[in-house]
Design a protein around this motif. Structure first.
Motif, PDB file in Angstrom:
ATOM      1  N   ASP A   1     -70.118  57.926 -25.964  1.00  0.00           N
ATOM      2  CA  ASP A   1     -70.000  57.060 -27.137  1.00  0.00           C
ATOM      3  C   ASP A   1     -68.951  57.576 -28.116  1.00  0.00           C
ATOM      4  OD1 ASP A   1     -71.910  55.406 -26.102  1.00  0.00           O
ATOM      5  OD2 ASP A   1     -73.568  56.222 -27.289  1.00  0.00           O
ATOM      6  N   GLU A   2     -68.820  58.880 -28.214  1.00  0.00           N
ATOM      7  CA  GLU A   2     -67.804  59.464 -29.093  1.00  0.00           C
ATOM      8  C   GLU A   2     -66.397  59.149 -28.601  1.00  0.00           C
ATOM      9  OE1 GLU A   2     -67.108  63.891 -29.172  1.00  0.00           O
ATOM     10  OE2 GLU A   2     -68.021  63.691 -31.144  1.00  0.00           O
ATOM     11  N   LEU A   3     -66.232  59.123 -27.279  1.00  0.00           N
ATOM     12  CA  LEU A   3     -64.909  58.908 -26.686  1.00  0.00           C
ATOM     13  C   LEU A   3     -64.539  57.431 -26.565  1.00  0.00           C
ATOM     14  CD1 LEU A   3     -65.022  61.613 -23.877  1.00  0.00           C
ATOM     15  CD2 LEU A   3     -63.793  61.722 -26.062  1.00  0.00           C
ATOM     16  N   ALA A   4     -65.495  56.541 -26.786  1.00  0.00           N
ATOM     17  CA  ALA A   4     -65.200  55.103 -26.706  1.00  0.00           C
ATOM     18  C   ALA A   4     -65.873  54.362 -27.855  1.00  0.00           C
ATOM     19  CB  ALA A   4     -65.663  54.549 -25.359  1.00  0.00           C
ATOM     20  N   GLY A   5     -66.022  55.045 -28.995  1.00  0.00           N
ATOM     21  CA  GLY A   5     -66.769  54.467 -30.111  1.00  0.00           C
ATOM     22  C   GLY A   5     -65.965  53.557 -31.021  1.00  0.00           C
ATOM     23  N   LEU A   6     -64.629  53.602 -30.904  1.00  0.00           N
ATOM     24  CA  LEU A   6     -63.764  52.718 -31.699  1.00  0.00           C
ATOM     25  C   LEU A   6     -63.280  51.606 -30.777  1.00  0.00           C
ATOM     26  CD1 LEU A   6     -62.194  52.092 -34.316  1.00  0.00           C
ATOM     27  CD2 LEU A   6     -60.354  53.551 -33.439  1.00  0.00           C
ATOM     28  N   ARG A   7     -63.712  50.368 -31.068  1.00  0.00           N
ATOM     29  CA  ARG A   7     -63.404  49.247 -30.162  1.00  0.00           C
ATOM     30  C   ARG A   7     -62.626  48.163 -30.895  1.00  0.00           C
ATOM     31  NH1 ARG A   7     -69.442  48.368 -28.312  1.00  0.00           N
ATOM     32  NH2 ARG A   7     -69.737  49.338 -30.353  1.00  0.00           N
ATOM     33  N   MET A   8     -61.619  47.687 -30.234  1.00  0.00           N
ATOM     34  CA  MET A   8     -60.739  46.676 -30.799  1.00  0.00           C
ATOM     35  C   MET A   8     -60.536  45.562 -29.770  1.00  0.00           C
ATOM     36  SD  MET A   8     -56.730  47.188 -31.815  1.00  0.00           S
ATOM     37  CE  MET A   8     -57.124  48.652 -32.781  1.00  0.00           C
ATOM     38  N   VAL A   9     -60.791  44.330 -30.175  1.00  0.00           N
ATOM     39  CA  VAL A   9     -60.556  43.172 -29.317  1.00  0.00           C
ATOM     40  C   VAL A   9     -59.279  42.479 -29.787  1.00  0.00           C
ATOM     41  CG1 VAL A   9     -61.480  41.023 -28.372  1.00  0.00           C
ATOM     42  CG2 VAL A   9     -63.052  42.846 -29.080  1.00  0.00           C
ATOM     43  N   ASN A  10     -58.341  42.318 -28.880  1.00  0.00           N
ATOM     44  CA  ASN A  10     -57.116  41.575 -29.180  1.00  0.00           C
ATOM     45  C   ASN A  10     -57.092  40.287 -28.385  1.00  0.00           C
ATOM     46  OD1 ASN A  10     -56.312  43.798 -30.696  1.00  0.00           O
ATOM     47  ND2 ASN A  10     -54.215  43.744 -29.935  1.00  0.00           N
ATOM     48  N   MET A  11     -56.490  39.261 -28.958  1.00  0.00           N
ATOM     49  CA  MET A  11     -56.143  38.061 -28.206  1.00  0.00           C
ATOM     50  C   MET A  11     -54.633  37.924 -28.264  1.00  0.00           C
ATOM     51  SD  MET A  11     -59.116  35.275 -29.034  1.00  0.00           S
ATOM     52  CE  MET A  11     -60.717  35.434 -28.210  1.00  0.00           C
ATOM     53  N   ASN A  12     -53.994  37.939 -27.107  1.00  0.00           N
ATOM     54  CA  ASN A  12     -52.545  37.867 -27.012  1.00  0.00           C
ATOM     55  C   ASN A  12     -52.119  36.486 -26.530  1.00  0.00           C
ATOM     56  OD1 ASN A  12     -52.371  40.642 -27.644  1.00  0.00           O
ATOM     57  ND2 ASN A  12     -52.649  41.191 -25.497  1.00  0.00           N
ATOM     58  N   PHE A  13     -51.038  35.986 -27.116  1.00  0.00           N
ATOM     59  CA  PHE A  13     -50.520  34.672 -26.751  1.00  0.00           C
ATOM     60  C   PHE A  13     -49.034  34.795 -26.433  1.00  0.00           C
ATOM     61  CE2 PHE A  13     -48.799  30.426 -27.949  1.00  0.00           C
ATOM     62  CZ  PHE A  13     -49.524  29.657 -27.052  1.00  0.00           C
ATOM     63  N   TYR A  14     -48.674  34.389 -25.218  1.00  0.00           N
ATOM     64  CA  TYR A  14     -47.291  34.435 -24.760  1.00  0.00           C
ATOM     65  C   TYR A  14     -46.803  32.999 -24.550  1.00  0.00           C
ATOM     66  CZ  TYR A  14     -48.933  39.145 -23.606  1.00  0.00           C
ATOM     67  OH  TYR A  14     -49.486  40.410 -23.661  1.00  0.00           O
ATOM     68  N   PRO A  15     -46.125  32.413 -25.552  1.00  0.00           N
ATOM     69  CA  PRO A  15     -45.673  31.032 -25.394  1.00  0.00           C
ATOM     70  C   PRO A  15     -44.643  30.904 -24.276  1.00  0.00           C
ATOM     71  CG  PRO A  15     -45.554  31.758 -27.700  1.00  0.00           C
ATOM     72  CD  PRO A  15     -45.781  32.973 -26.867  1.00  0.00           C
ATOM     73  N   THR A  16     -44.460  29.694 -23.793  1.00  0.00           N
ATOM     74  CA  THR A  16     -43.407  29.463 -22.807  1.00  0.00           C
ATOM     75  C   THR A  16     -42.074  29.927 -23.387  1.00  0.00           C
ATOM     76  OG1 THR A  16     -43.145  27.218 -23.667  1.00  0.00           O
ATOM     77  CG2 THR A  16     -44.559  27.494 -21.720  1.00  0.00           C
ATOM     78  N   CYS A  17     -41.213  30.431 -22.513  1.00  0.00           N
ATOM     79  CA  CYS A  17     -39.951  31.015 -22.941  1.00  0.00           C
ATOM     80  C   CYS A  17     -38.798  30.346 -22.196  1.00  0.00           C
ATOM     81  CB  CYS A  17     -39.955  32.514 -22.651  1.00  0.00           C
ATOM     82  SG  CYS A  17     -38.427  33.355 -23.107  1.00  0.00           S
ATOM     83  N   PRO A  18     -37.772  29.886 -22.917  1.00  0.00           N
ATOM     84  CA  PRO A  18     -36.672  29.202 -22.234  1.00  0.00           C
ATOM     85  C   PRO A  18     -35.815  30.116 -21.354  1.00  0.00           C
ATOM     86  CG  PRO A  18     -36.202  29.434 -24.577  1.00  0.00           C
ATOM     87  CD  PRO A  18     -37.625  29.852 -24.379  1.00  0.00           C
ATOM     88  N   ASN A  19     -35.802  31.412 -21.656  1.00  0.00           N
ATOM     89  CA  ASN A  19     -35.020  32.376 -20.856  1.00  0.00           C
ATOM     90  C   ASN A  19     -35.869  33.594 -20.522  1.00  0.00           C
ATOM     91  OD1 ASN A  19     -32.860  31.383 -23.275  1.00  0.00           O
ATOM     92  ND2 ASN A  19     -32.219  31.030 -21.149  1.00  0.00           N
TER      93      ASN A  19
END
Length: 369
Positions: free
Chosen positions: A204-222
Motif C-alpha cells: 500500500d505504501e508503494l502504490a498508495g498515490l493513485r491518479m486516473v487520467n483520461m487521454n484524448f487523441y483527436p484525428t490528425c491530418p498529418n
C-alpha cells in the motif's frame, strides 16, 4: 485554417494551452494540416520501418493466480516485467461493462464546449487534484504532443465525487476502486518473485498515490509528422491502462539501443476486455534493475479519435524509494540511490518527454556499467 495562428504573438499556444481549447479545438476549426508547433523532429516520429510487429503472446489470465497454475502465472508476470516491462491481463476483476462505460465517459468529457473543460485548467480548477490540459509540459516543449487530457488524483471518495468532472467521475472512481485489488495482487507477485517480503503495508505504501487520467487523441491530418505522446517511461510503480479498439501504443523492444536507426518498437494491440500493465521507474529502482520500465509512446491517426484511460499507481510522496535492502545484499551493489518520491515527481514533471527520466536523474542513478 492553421494560418490564423502566427508564431510571433504565440497565438496558437495561447489558444491551445492558456485558453484551454486544446488539440480538439484546433481540429474543430477544420484544420487541414498540422501547425508547425506540432511537427516532431524526424528522430522522434514513429517510423513504421522500426516497428517489430505487435505483442501477441503476453496476455495473462490473472484469475489463474488463485488456482493450481499459480506458480506458472507468477513466473509469466515476472518474465514480462524482466524483459519488455509490458503485458496484458484478462479476467482481472474489473467489470467489462465498466470498461466500455469509461470509454464513453472519456468521449463525453472531451466532447464538451471548450469553456466547460477550461474550468479545470491549472490555477482555476476547483481542486489542485484535478487538472485539464494538453500535451505534457507545453511550456518546456519545442514540439507539442497531439493530446488533451483530464487528470484526477485520488484523495478520498468524498473529494472525488465533489471535485472530479461530473461527465466522468463515477466511472473513473469505480475504475480506480475495482482495480485496486488487481494492482495489489500483481505487485505482491512481483515483489515475492524478488525474494522480498510483500506484506500489505509495504504494498500500500508503494502504490498508495493513485491518479486516473483520461487521454484524448483527436484525428490528425498529418499523423506521420506528430506523436500523441512522446517517448518516456512512467515514474510510478505500476500503470494500468485501458485502450480503446484503435491502437497506437508502442513499446521500445531493447532498452540498450541508443540510436533511432537501431531501435525496434512493438505495438501493444488492443484486446477486448484486457488491461495493459506496465512497469514504472519506481519498480525498476526497487528491484535494483531486475524489472524494466520500458520506454513507450503513442502515435496519432487520421481516421478516428482515440481515448485511453490509465491509472498511475505510485508511492506516497513522502516514501523513500531505493533498491530493496535484500537485493542490495544479494547483488553486492545498489544500482540506484534512495530518493524521496516527491523529489522524483518534481523532476519528472519539470521537463518534456525524452526517454527514460530516471537515466537523467543523477540524484537517483548511481554510475554502473
Amino acid at each position: 485554417m492553421a494560418s490564423i495562428f502566427t508564431d510571433d504573438d504565440n497565438s496558437l499556444f495561447n489558444f491551445v494551452v492558456k485558453d484551454g481549447k486544446g488539440v480538439k479545438g484546433l481540429v474543430d476549426l477544420g484544420l487541414t494540416k498540422v501547425p508547425a508547433r506540432y511537427i516532431q523532429p524526424p528522430h522522434h516520429r514513429i517510423n513504421k520501418q522500426h516497428v517489430a510487429g505487435s505483442l501477441e503472446n503476453m496476455t495473462i489470465d490473472l484469475s489463474e493466480l488463485d488456482g493450481p497454475n499459480h506458480d506458472q502465472v507468477s513466473k509469466a508476470i515476472a518474465h514480462a516485467a524482466e524483459t519488455l516491462g509490458f503485458f496484458q491481463v484478462v479476467n482481472h476483476g474489473v467489470p467489462l461493462e465498466l470498461l466500455e462505460s469509461l470509454k464513453v465517459a472519456a468521449h463525453r468529457f472531451f466532447a464538451q464546449p471548450p469553456e466547460k473543460k477550461a474550468l479545470y485548467l491549472k490555477g482555476v480548477s476547483p481542486s489542485p487534484m484535478v487538472k485539464y490540459g494538453t500535451s505534457f509540459v507545453p511550456e518546456k516543449e519545442n514540439a507539442l504532443e497531439w493530446k488533451d487530457y483530464i487528470s484526477m488524483t485520488y484523495t478520498n471518495d468524498a473529494d472525488a465525487l465533489q471535485f472530479w468532472p461530473n461527465e466522468c467521475k463515477e466511472e473513473a472512481l469505480e475504475y480506480m476502486k475495482t482495480s485496486t485489488e488487481m494492482v495489489r495482487k500483481i505487485l505482491k507477485t512481483l515483489i515475492l518473485n524478488l525474494g522480498v517480503k510483500a506484506d500489505d503495508s509495504r504494498v500500500d505504501e508503494l502504490a498508495g498515490l493513485r491518479m486516473v487520467n483520461m487521454n484524448f487523441y483527436p484525428t490528425c491530418p498529418n499523423p506521420e509528422l506528430t506523436v500523441g505522446v512522446g517517448r518516456h517511461s512512467d515514474m510510478g510503480t505500476l500503470t494500468v491502462l485501458l485502450q480503446d479498439g484503435i491502437g497506437g501504443l508502442y513499446v521500445k523492444k531493447d532498452e540498450n539501443a541508443t540510436t533511432p536507426e537501431n531501435e525496434e518498437w512493438i505495438e501493444i494491440p488492443p484486446i477486448h476486455g484486457a488491461l495493459v500493465i506496465n512497469i514504472g521507474d519506481t519498480l525498476q529502482i526497487l528491484s535494483n534493475g531486475r524489472y524494466k520500465s520500458a520506454e513507450h509512446r503513442v502515435r496519432t491517426t487520421s481516421t478516428e479519435s482515440r481515448v485511453s484511460v490509465p491509472i498511475f499507481n505510485q508511492p506516497l510522496p513522502v516514501v523513500k524509494v531505493g533498491p530493496f535492502p535484500e537485493l542490495v545484499a544479494h547483488d553486492g551493489v545498489a544500482r540506484y540511490r534512495e530518493v524521496v518520491f516527491q523529489d522524483y515527481m518534481n523532476n519528472f514533471f519539470a521537463k518534456s518527454h525524452d526517454g527514460k527520466n530516471l537515466i537523467d536523474f543523477d540524484i537517483v542513478m548511481c554510475e554502473f556499467r
